[in-house]
Design a protein around this motif. Structure first.
Motif, PDB file in Angstrom:
ATOM      1  N   LEU A   1       0.827  -1.207   0.000  1.00 29.90           N
ATOM      2  CA  LEU A   1       0.000   0.000   0.000  1.00 29.90           C
ATOM      3  C   LEU A   1       0.862   1.258   0.000  1.00 29.90           C
ATOM      4  O   LEU A   1       0.654   2.159  -0.822  1.00 29.90           O
ATOM      5  N   LEU A   2       1.811   1.332   0.927  1.00 35.58           N
ATOM      6  CA  LEU A   2       2.622   2.540   1.052  1.00 35.58           C
ATOM      7  C   LEU A   2       3.423   2.819  -0.219  1.00 35.58           C
ATOM      8  O   LEU A   2       3.595   3.985  -0.606  1.00 35.58           O
ATOM      9  N   GLN A   3       3.896   1.774  -0.880  1.00 37.78           N
ATOM     10  CA  GLN A   3       4.666   1.960  -2.113  1.00 37.78           C
ATOM     11  C   GLN A   3       3.813   2.495  -3.251  1.00 37.78           C
ATOM     12  O   GLN A   3       4.341   3.055  -4.210  1.00 37.78           O
ATOM     13  N   SER A   4       2.493   2.357  -3.131  1.00 44.43           N
ATOM     14  CA  SER A   4       1.592   2.819  -4.195  1.00 44.43           C
ATOM     15  C   SER A   4       1.119   4.252  -4.002  1.00 44.43           C
ATOM     16  O   SER A   4       0.478   4.810  -4.901  1.00 44.43           O
ATOM     17  N   LEU A   5       1.422   4.863  -2.852  1.00 40.62           N
ATOM     18  CA  LEU A   5       0.861   6.177  -2.542  1.00 40.62           C
ATOM     19  C   LEU A   5       1.578   7.303  -3.276  1.00 40.62           C
ATOM     20  O   LEU A   5       2.786   7.248  -3.505  1.00 40.62           O
ATOM     21  N   THR A   6       0.812   8.338  -3.581  1.00 44.92           N
ATOM     22  CA  THR A   6       1.380   9.549  -4.166  1.00 44.92           C
ATOM     23  C   THR A   6       1.858  10.462  -3.038  1.00 44.92           C
ATOM     24  O   THR A   6       1.469  10.283  -1.873  1.00 44.92           O
ATOM     25  N   PRO A   7       2.669  11.468  -3.341  1.00 44.50           N
ATOM     26  CA  PRO A   7       3.070  12.423  -2.293  1.00 44.50           C
ATOM     27  C   PRO A   7       1.865  13.067  -1.604  1.00 44.50           C
ATOM     28  O   PRO A   7       1.896  13.280  -0.384  1.00 44.50           O
ATOM     29  N   ALA A   8       0.803  13.355  -2.345  1.00 42.50           N
ATOM     30  CA  ALA A   8      -0.388  13.943  -1.723  1.00 42.50           C
ATOM     31  C   ALA A   8      -1.068  12.959  -0.775  1.00 42.50           C
ATOM     32  O   ALA A   8      -1.597  13.357   0.270  1.00 42.50           O
ATOM     33  N   ASP A   9      -1.045  11.667  -1.123  1.00 41.19           N
ATOM     34  CA  ASP A   9      -1.651  10.653  -0.253  1.00 41.19           C
ATOM     35  C   ASP A   9      -0.987  10.623   1.119  1.00 41.19           C
ATOM     36  O   ASP A   9      -1.663  10.431   2.141  1.00 41.19           O
ATOM     37  N   TRP A  10       0.308  10.797   1.157  1.00 39.40           N
ATOM     38  CA  TRP A  10       1.034  10.733   2.430  1.00 39.40           C
ATOM     39  C   TRP A  10       0.607  11.833   3.397  1.00 39.40           C
ATOM     40  O   TRP A  10       0.773  11.703   4.604  1.00 39.40           O
ATOM     41  N   GLN A  11       0.048  12.897   2.873  1.00 36.23           N
ATOM     42  CA  GLN A  11      -0.369  14.024   3.714  1.00 36.23           C
ATOM     43  C   GLN A  11      -1.873  14.047   3.984  1.00 36.23           C
ATOM     44  O   GLN A  11      -2.372  14.996   4.588  1.00 36.23           O
ATOM     45  N   ARG A  12      -2.578  13.010   3.589  1.00 31.89           N
ATOM     46  CA  ARG A  12      -4.023  12.966   3.834  1.00 31.89           C
ATOM     47  C   ARG A  12      -4.300  12.806   5.330  1.00 31.89           C
ATOM     48  O   ARG A  12      -3.578  12.096   6.026  1.00 31.89           O
ATOM     49  N   PRO A  13      -5.363  13.435   5.840  1.00 34.05           N
ATOM     50  CA  PRO A  13      -5.746  13.248   7.244  1.00 34.05           C
ATOM     51  C   PRO A  13      -6.312  11.845   7.459  1.00 34.05           C
ATOM     52  O   PRO A  13      -6.845  11.230   6.530  1.00 34.05           O
ATOM     53  N   THR A  14      -6.207  11.360   8.685  1.00 37.23           N
ATOM     54  CA  THR A  14      -6.714  10.035   9.032  1.00 37.23           C
ATOM     55  C   THR A  14      -7.655  10.129  10.231  1.00 37.23           C
ATOM     56  O   THR A  14      -7.819  11.191  10.833  1.00 37.23           O
ATOM     57  N   LEU A  15      -8.220   8.988  10.592  1.00 33.89           N
ATOM     58  CA  LEU A  15      -9.074   8.913  11.773  1.00 33.89           C
ATOM     59  C   LEU A  15      -8.281   9.050  13.066  1.00 33.89           C
ATOM     60  O   LEU A  15      -8.872   9.184  14.145  1.00 33.89           O
ATOM     61  N   ALA A  16      -6.963   9.014  12.981  1.00 33.44           N
ATOM     62  CA  ALA A  16      -6.114   9.121  14.173  1.00 33.44           C
ATOM     63  C   ALA A  16      -5.893  10.582  14.547  1.00 33.44           C
ATOM     64  O   ALA A  16      -4.767  11.073  14.632  1.00 33.44           O
TER      65      ALA A  16
END
Length: 280
Positions: free
Chosen positions: A25-40
């Motif tokens: 999953l992590l290898q498939s993410l874009t730079p914008a994905d890494w900065q998305r907010p989460t439920l945490a």
């Protein structure tokens, strides 16, 4: 298994698959994905990934290498929660200096060492840390491993929810051990709930990945038991997606009540909807 011991939840063989899915999953993410907010709460996808890395490194340091570092000043439940929250926040803040590529590399290496260490543990020996959210002052290693599995599962699912890829962890082989472990916290969640001896509460998670749990009020307190023929005073049914978020503080009890199907004694249902099966 010895007589009178609880049926263990087998999670150890699942850790490599969880790690494989996480790295994929992590290898498939874009730079914008890494900065998305989460439920945490205030944590982004990158922050949650860093927290997963901290879990690997902290286990290896404390349990494999006997290096505990700073000890909590207050050993009460509230004190330990505050201590862990501070450690987690300090780590995540510092890890924002790391690139996604570095995080992925460190997760891959530490994940292999983490799983190798878990395989050295005797499942029936006392664990270094008790599963406090289940009300235990001492726990066996198999339950400690199951708790660790729920941590890895729900943090990865927080990342997946942020990027719209939750399906892989909802397959029965991965979700059922997670939710079964969560439900071991039900007796502790009901510890202060008054009811006559013999009163029954059933909690269901719907779908082929879910299950049914029955809680009985006995002379000694609330206890889980196999579902029987007696009619429960209360039934609570949750969708799988609501259940995992509710028990890991990603969904409030109020919002869960609006989505849950409840029949019978409303007061008895609320304790199930207020259960938290993480430290916090």
């Amino acid at each position: 298994m010895l007589p009178n011991q609880p049926i263990p939840i087998i999670t150890l063989p699942l850790f490599p698959e969880l790690d494989r899915l996480l790295l994929e999953l992590l290898q498939s993410l874009t730079p914008a994905d890494w900065q998305r907010p989460t439920l945490a709460r205030e944590w982004t996808v990158q922050d949650v990934a860093a927290h997963l890395l901290d879990g690997n490194l902290r286990t290896l340091s404390m349990l494999r290498d006997s290096h505990f570092g700073e000890a909590p000043a207050d050993a009460s439940y509230a004190g330990i929660v505050a201590y862990l929250n501070r450690l987690n926040a300090d780590w995540v803040r510092a890890a924002r200096r790391l690139s996604p590529a570095v995080l992925i590399e460190l997760l891959a290496q530490s994940g292999r060492e983490y799983t190798a260490y878990l395989n050295t543990l005797d499942p029936w020996a006392p664990a270094a840390f008790a599963v406090a959210w289940a009300g235990e002052s001492t726990s066996l290693n198999w339950f400690h491993l199951a708790r660790e599995y729920t941590e890895k599962w729900h943090h990865q699912q927080q990342i997946r929810a942020a990027v719209g890829q939750t399906a892989p962890l909802m397959q029965p082989a991965l979700f059922q051990p997670f939710i079964e472990t969560m439900m071991r916290g039900l007796p502790h969640a009901y510890r202060a709930v008054a009811a006559p001896v013999g009163r029954l509460v059933q909690v269901a998670v719907t779908g082929n990945a879910g299950g049914l749990w029955e809680l009985a009020r006995t002379a000694e307190g609330w206890q889980l038991q196999p579902p029987g023929a007696a009619t429960p005073a209360t039934t609570v049914a949750l969708a799988p997606a609501d259940a995992w978020q509710l028990f890991t503080k990603g969904l409030s009890a109020l919002d869960a009540r609006e989505r849950a199907q409840v029949a019978g004694d409303e007061g008895l249902a609320l304790a199930a909807l207020r259960m938290v099966a993480v430290m916090g």
